[in-house]
Each structure stands twice: as C-alpha cells, then as structure tokens.
Scaffold this motif. Structure first.
Motif, PDB file in Angstrom:
ATOM      1  N   LEU A 104      48.475  46.489  34.640  1.00  0.00           N
ATOM      2  CA  LEU A 104      49.402  46.693  35.751  1.00  0.00           C
ATOM      3  C   LEU A 104      49.879  48.134  35.822  1.00  0.00           C
ATOM      4  O   LEU A 104      50.265  48.619  36.872  1.00  0.00           O
ATOM      5  N   ASN A 105      49.853  48.818  34.682  1.00  0.00           N
ATOM      6  CA  ASN A 105      50.394  50.171  34.620  1.00  0.00           C
ATOM      7  C   ASN A 105      49.422  51.222  35.169  1.00  0.00           C
ATOM      8  O   ASN A 105      49.737  52.397  35.229  1.00  0.00           O
ATOM      9  N   THR A 106      48.230  50.794  35.546  1.00  0.00           N
ATOM     10  CA  THR A 106      47.347  51.715  36.261  1.00  0.00           C
ATOM     11  C   THR A 106      47.865  51.778  37.694  1.00  0.00           C
ATOM     12  O   THR A 106      48.625  50.924  38.115  1.00  0.00           O
ATOM     13  N   ASN A 107      47.455  52.766  38.447  1.00  0.00           N
ATOM     14  CA  ASN A 107      47.947  52.859  39.829  1.00  0.00           C
ATOM     15  C   ASN A 107      47.195  51.903  40.730  1.00  0.00           C
ATOM     16  O   ASN A 107      46.711  52.272  41.780  1.00  0.00           O
TER      17      ASN A 107
ATOM     18  N   GLN B  20      38.570  50.821  40.125  1.00  0.00           N
ATOM     19  CA  GLN B  20      39.617  49.829  39.902  1.00  0.00           C
ATOM     20  C   GLN B  20      39.090  48.397  39.951  1.00  0.00           C
ATOM     21  O   GLN B  20      39.826  47.476  39.602  1.00  0.00           O
ATOM     22  N   LEU B  21      37.844  48.238  40.379  1.00  0.00           N
ATOM     23  CA  LEU B  21      37.326  46.877  40.541  1.00  0.00           C
ATOM     24  C   LEU B  21      37.469  46.039  39.274  1.00  0.00           C
ATOM     25  O   LEU B  21      37.977  44.918  39.343  1.00  0.00           O
ATOM     26  N   PRO B  22      37.070  46.555  38.105  1.00  0.00           N
ATOM     27  CA  PRO B  22      37.227  45.731  36.887  1.00  0.00           C
ATOM     28  C   PRO B  22      38.698  45.368  36.618  1.00  0.00           C
ATOM     29  O   PRO B  22      38.991  44.263  36.191  1.00  0.00           O
ATOM     30  N   VAL B  23      39.601  46.327  36.917  1.00  0.00           N
ATOM     31  CA  VAL B  23      41.020  46.052  36.715  1.00  0.00           C
ATOM     32  C   VAL B  23      41.469  44.931  37.643  1.00  0.00           C
ATOM     33  O   VAL B  23      42.185  44.010  37.245  1.00  0.00           O
ATOM     34  N   LEU B  27      42.960  41.364  36.516  1.00  0.00           N
ATOM     35  CA  LEU B  27      44.283  40.941  36.970  1.00  0.00           C
ATOM     36  C   LEU B  27      44.205  39.642  37.762  1.00  0.00           C
ATOM     37  O   LEU B  27      45.081  38.783  37.649  1.00  0.00           O
ATOM     38  N   LEU B  28      43.139  39.494  38.553  1.00  0.00           N
ATOM     39  CA  LEU B  28      42.970  38.240  39.292  1.00  0.00           C
ATOM     40  C   LEU B  28      42.822  37.068  38.330  1.00  0.00           C
ATOM     41  O   LEU B  28      43.398  36.003  38.537  1.00  0.00           O
ATOM     42  N   ALA B  29      42.063  37.289  37.261  1.00  0.00           N
ATOM     43  CA  ALA B  29      41.887  36.227  36.267  1.00  0.00           C
ATOM     44  C   ALA B  29      43.236  35.862  35.644  1.00  0.00           C
ATOM     45  O   ALA B  29      43.565  34.668  35.485  1.00  0.00           O
ATOM     46  N   MET B  30      44.038  36.869  35.317  1.00  0.00           N
ATOM     47  CA  MET B  30      45.346  36.593  34.722  1.00  0.00           C
ATOM     48  C   MET B  30      46.275  35.905  35.715  1.00  0.00           C
ATOM     49  O   MET B  30      47.046  35.025  35.357  1.00  0.00           O
ATOM     50  N   ALA B  31      46.197  36.342  36.985  1.00  0.00           N
ATOM     51  CA  ALA B  31      47.026  35.708  38.009  1.00  0.00           C
ATOM     52  C   ALA B  31      46.653  34.238  38.143  1.00  0.00           C
ATOM     53  O   ALA B  31      47.521  33.368  38.278  1.00  0.00           O
TER      54      ALA B  31
END
Lengths: 306, 289
Positions: A104-107, B20-23, B27-31
């Motif tokens: 989350l801390n990435t932009n 940012q795609l992997p991020v 995050l989608l998986a965690m959501a």
C-alpha cells in the motif's frame, strides 16, 4: 502516600499550589489504580493459599493450590495450546500486515480504496467475527469447505478436528490483520523520503532499500506490534469461548478460557487467582525479554512520538 | 519504494502502470481474502431458511430475506440488549473522556513531586492484562453487591479509563502551544478553569479519538458483561450472542443478520470519523480486543 511524595517542604507557595492542582487532577487515576488494580492484586496474593467457592466462607488451605497446579494436565494443555497459538498467529499476522502495508505504501493508484477495503473487515466486533468464522468452518458446507471443494481438496471438520482446530483459529486471527497493517502503514509514512532518494543515488535496488532503509527504520513499529500482539494473543478468550469451548477434548483449551472456567464455572477463587498470577508473570517475563532482545535489533532514530 | 513516482513525467505513466501491475494483483488478492468473509456474512444474512449451505455458494441470493433481521430482533429481546449497550457505552464514554482528559492534563501541565514515578506506574499498567485482575475485581464488586448491575462496567470508567487514553491525551496536551494557557493564567484563571475552557476545546481531535476508542471498546466488550451480567434483561448486544451460542434456536442466516447489525455502528463510526478512527488504531494497536 501523597503526603509522603509532596512532603519535601521546600516548595514555594506557588509551586505547592501547582503540585496540589496536579495531585487533584490525577486523583481519578490514582484512586482507580489503588482500588481496581493494586488493591485487588495484593488481595489476591492471600487468595493463593485459600479455598473459596464464594458460597461458603474461605478456608486456608496452605499450598494445595500450588500442588494442584503442578499436576493439572488441563493447565499444561492450555499453556501449551496458548504458546502454540501465539507462536504462529502473531508472527503470521504481522507478516501479512507488513507485506500489505508495504504494497500500500507504493504510490499505487487507488491506494485509499484498497486500504479501506482491506482494513474494514478487521473492524467487525470480535464476537461477530467469532460467529462468522464458526459459520465459515461449518463441516457441512461452510465457506472453508466450499473453498476446499473448489480446489479439489477433501472436506474437513475444522473446529471439530483435534489437529485442525488450532490452525483454523490461527487462520482466523491472521485474517484480522487490519489494525497491525494500519500501524505499519503509519510507521512507513514516517520514514523520511530523502533516505530512499539517497539510497537510490547509491544504486540500491528495491530489495536493498527494503533491507537497509525500510526495515531498520520500521523496527520500532515492528517491535511495538510484536509486544502488543503477544500480550493480546496470550489473553485469547472470546474466540474459543464462542467457537469451540476449548474442544474437541482440550485441543483448543486456551489459558484464559481455563482461568474463566476455574473461576466462574468451578467457582474456585483460590486456584483461579493462582492462574491469574501466573498469567501476570508470563506476560511480564515476555515483555521484559522482548525489551532485552530489542536492543539488538530495534533501531531508534532520534525522537519518536507515538 | 515510493520514491520514484514523484519524479514521473507523463510519458512514464504507462511504464508506471505496467510496473504496478504485480502490486495491483497482490493487493487484489489481499482485498479478496479480507472481503470474502464479510461478503459471506452479509449475503448469508439475507438468505432464505435452508439456503445457507446451498452448493455452490449463493453470493448474491435471488431473493432477499430482510425478515431475518426482524427475526433476529424478535427471537431474543434484542432491543433491550441494544438499550443496555447504549447506556453502558454512553456512560463509559463520558467517564473516560472527561476523567481521562483531567488526569492527562495533570500529567502534562502540572509539576509535582513524584510526577515521573507515577507516570511510569501508569504506563506500566498499560501492559497489564485485564485477565490478571479479573478474579479479585469480581470479588470486590460482589462484596459491593454490584453483580448483575451495570455498575462494574460503568464505574471504573470514571477513574481515568484505560491508561492508554491518558497517555494519548497527555501527548496531545503537551503538543498544544502554551501561550493561550499562559494568557488565561495572567487573566487570573486557575488551573482547572484553564483546563476546562482553554485546553479542552483545543484538544477536540484528541478527545474525539479517545471517544471513538472508548465507544468501540465498550460496544465490542464481551468478557466484562459475561462475568457481571447474569439475567437476560441486563445483557448487552455482544453478550446476547451468548444466548444462541450452542443453541440451535437461531438459524445461521439470523445469526449473520445479528452479526451484521452489531457491525453496522462500527462501520458507521469508521465512515463518519475516518481520520480519528485511523489515528486511534495507529496510536493504540489495541483495537479488536
């Protein structure tokens, strides 16, 4: 007590007045501390050598409570279960919380939405959470078994399985990672941006920045979460009280659930007081040990608030 | 990690999205992990009787059965539980905010012998498990004849509340500029007058944070009511769950309706006071107890 503290006699009238105001202001806490914490704890020292069921007068019984403790299999089982639960649930929960906070801390686009969506479920009141996960772990076709089915894995009895009940409770605890994540996120946002820029100029990649900038600067937050997490985890009660009642057998009998049973179901005040004191000593030892070990790995950067 | 984004020029935008795609995926998986149980709770709460365990899971039930909510209110005296919870939460809120602020102000602004020692004692009780004093406190309240009344839940709140609140508010008072207080003192206002009419209004954000933590703690509290409240008419909403635990009087869809009902005020508080809510969690790490 106050007279003893303020009796230095060398205070000017103005200072004395300020001191009196101060004592008056903190009086609610001081009285509360004496009435609800210090007093009861001293009183419960006497209970250690007492047999008392609240219905008949208390009886002095020497070291009988201690003798019972030494050969009480349920006590040892509950202690073992609680240690097992803590040793897995706390680090796993913090690991998940830390990873999500780092992501989350990435932009990232949509950061606020992700944060709210990931955080909110952990705010369900704990009793409602226990009810929900009791349903999720239904052996018939709850969500847990539906997922197992979807993955082509065999159905499980979860909370009714001696080997799975603790892991099931641990998964549920890991799921409640929202608070730790928010604390990590605040810690991450406190890290000065210049440090990353400097590290980048020095040619540090993502991993090295994480290893040499983020983690050292975050270590006080990690430490704080760890202390709070372990103390909280040692008191786990509501989940097991609502979901398993310590079963099957004593497979999920946790320390505080046992204390509750001894105190309020068996009505054995003396033995329950002994269990309370042992819990106090355990928490004290863990806290002191953590502060002792912390010097080696926690990095304090100047002054920190909060 | 976050450093690169600030210096991006528009042509880099596409590269940024790709990086940012992997991020996003993670995050989608965690959501999904986070949300699935919540969605499951809500969707079950409106399912028809007998559809709770339908295979495959009906995430969006075709028929919405809101009467589950009504039934979870009528099967047990839920409205009475609600009234009891509100009474307890309100009294604890008042007690903890005002006495907590007074104690905090004393520690923040008055110099008196023993201040540091007493403050350290207070801090050390922050780590003290509630369970340690449970038994002797129970005996104390029993001697006072307070069992099965709200008093053991409410009265301790008027003694400064959780040491953590005092700590938080003390930090807050110490962060206030002292000029206003000095000016009031020159005008002849006494210590408590200054606390009440100068410092308290300035400390509103801190007080709101403590208020939210206090409401959450007492709304969610299960253990204290469990020990002190004996008759059903005195139960709180949280303790009400005790009634249908192990009993099969209440179907899962109604239980989930009850759980949703209990969760709603918490979410409402989050949406209304998001900043203070987050600040409280950040400061404490003790939420969810």
């Amino acid at each position: 007590m106050i007279a003893a503290i303020s009796g230095s006699g060398r205070l000017s009238p103005l200072q004395r007045r300020e001191a009196l105001n101060g004592y008056f202001a903190i009086m609610p806490w001081l009285l509360g501390f004496i009435i609800f914490i210090a007093g009861p704890m001293v009183y419960s020292l006497g209970l250690l050598f007492t047999k008392w069921d609240l219905l008949t007068p208390p009886v002095f019984n020497g070291f009988a409570n201690f003798q019972r403790l030494a050969q009480d299999p349920t006590f040892f089982a509950s202690l073992g279960n609680t240690v097992f639960y803590t040793a897995l649930a706390v680090p796993l929960q913090l690991l998940v919380a830390l990873c999500v906070a780092l992501l989350l801390n990435t932009n990232i686009v949509g950061q606020n939405l992700y944060r709210a969506v990931i955080f909110l479920p952990s705010q369900i009141p704990i009793v409602a959470t226990a009810l929900l996960w009791f349903f999720i772990y239904s052996p018939t076709n709850g969500l847990a078994n539906a997922i197992m089915g979807g993955l082509g894995l065999p159905q499980q009895r979860w909370l009714w399985d001696i080997h799975l009940v603790k892991p099931a409770l641990i998964v549920m605890t890991v799921w409640m990672f929202g608070n730790a994540m928010i604390i990590f996120l605040a810690g991450l946002q406190d890290i000065p941006q210049q440090l990353y820029e400097a590290a980048e100029i020095d040619g540090a990649g993502t991993y090295r920045r994480l290893r040499h900038v983020t983690l050292p600067l975050l270590s006080p937050t990690i430490f704080f979460n760890l202390v709070i997490g372990i103390i909280g985890s040692f008191q786990v009660f509501i989940q097991v009280f609502i979901m398993t009642d310590g079963g099957p057998g004593t497979a999920s009998m946790m320390y505080v659930l046992y204390l509750y049973r001894i105190g309020f179901e068996e009505l054995n005040m003396g033995y329950a007081a002994l269990l309370s004191w042992i819990l106090f000593l355990i928490v004290l030892l863990i806290t002191l040990a953590q502060f002792g070990v912390a010097r080696r790995w926690v990095h304090y950067e100047g002054e920190r608030d909060g | 990690m976050a450093s690169t984004a600030a210096s991006l020029s528009p042509p880099d935008q596409r590269g940024r999205t790709a990086r940012q795609l992997p991020v996003h995926l993670a995050l989608l998986a965690m959501a999904l992990f986070s949300l699935l149980p919540l969605v499951y709770m809500i969707s079950t709460s409106v399912k028809a009787d007998g559809r709770e365990f339908a295979v495959p899971i009906e995430w969006a039930p075709e028929e919405i059965h809101l009467e589950n909510y009504q039934r979870s209110f009528t099967r047990f005296p839920t409205l009475i539980f609600l009234r009891n919870s509100v009474i307890i939460v309100v009294f604890c809120l008042i007690g903890e905010v005002f006495t907590g602020a007074l104690v905090a102000y004393g520690f923040a602004r008055a110099r008196f012998p023993g201040r540091h020692v007493l403050f350290m004692v207070m801090l050390s009780t922050m780590m003290l498990p509630q369970m340690v004093t449970l038994i002797p406190q129970f005996i104390l309240f029993r001697e006072l004849g307070w069992i099965n009344t709200f008093l053991p839940l409410i009265v301790p709140a008027f003694f400064g509340g959780h040491p953590f609140y005092i700590f938080l508010l003390r930090q807050f008072f110490m962060g206030l500029p002292s000029e206003l207080e000095d000016a009031a003192r020159i005008d002849g206002a006494g210590f408590f007058r200054i606390w009440w009419s100068v410092a308290m209004p300035l400390a509103k954000p801190g007080l709101t944070t403590v208020a939210i933590l206090s409401i959450l703690t007492h709304w969610n509290d299960f253990t204290t009511p469990l020990i002190y409240l004996k008759s059903t008419k005195n139960f709180t909403v949280a303790l009400g769950i005790h009634l249908f635990k192990d009993s099969y009087q209440m179907r899962f869809n109604q239980q989930m309706a009850y759980a949703v009902m209990m969760t709603l005020p918490v979410f409402l508080l989050f949406f209304l006071f998001q900043k203070n809510f987050i600040r409280g969690i950040t400061f404490s790490g003790m939420g969810g107890r």
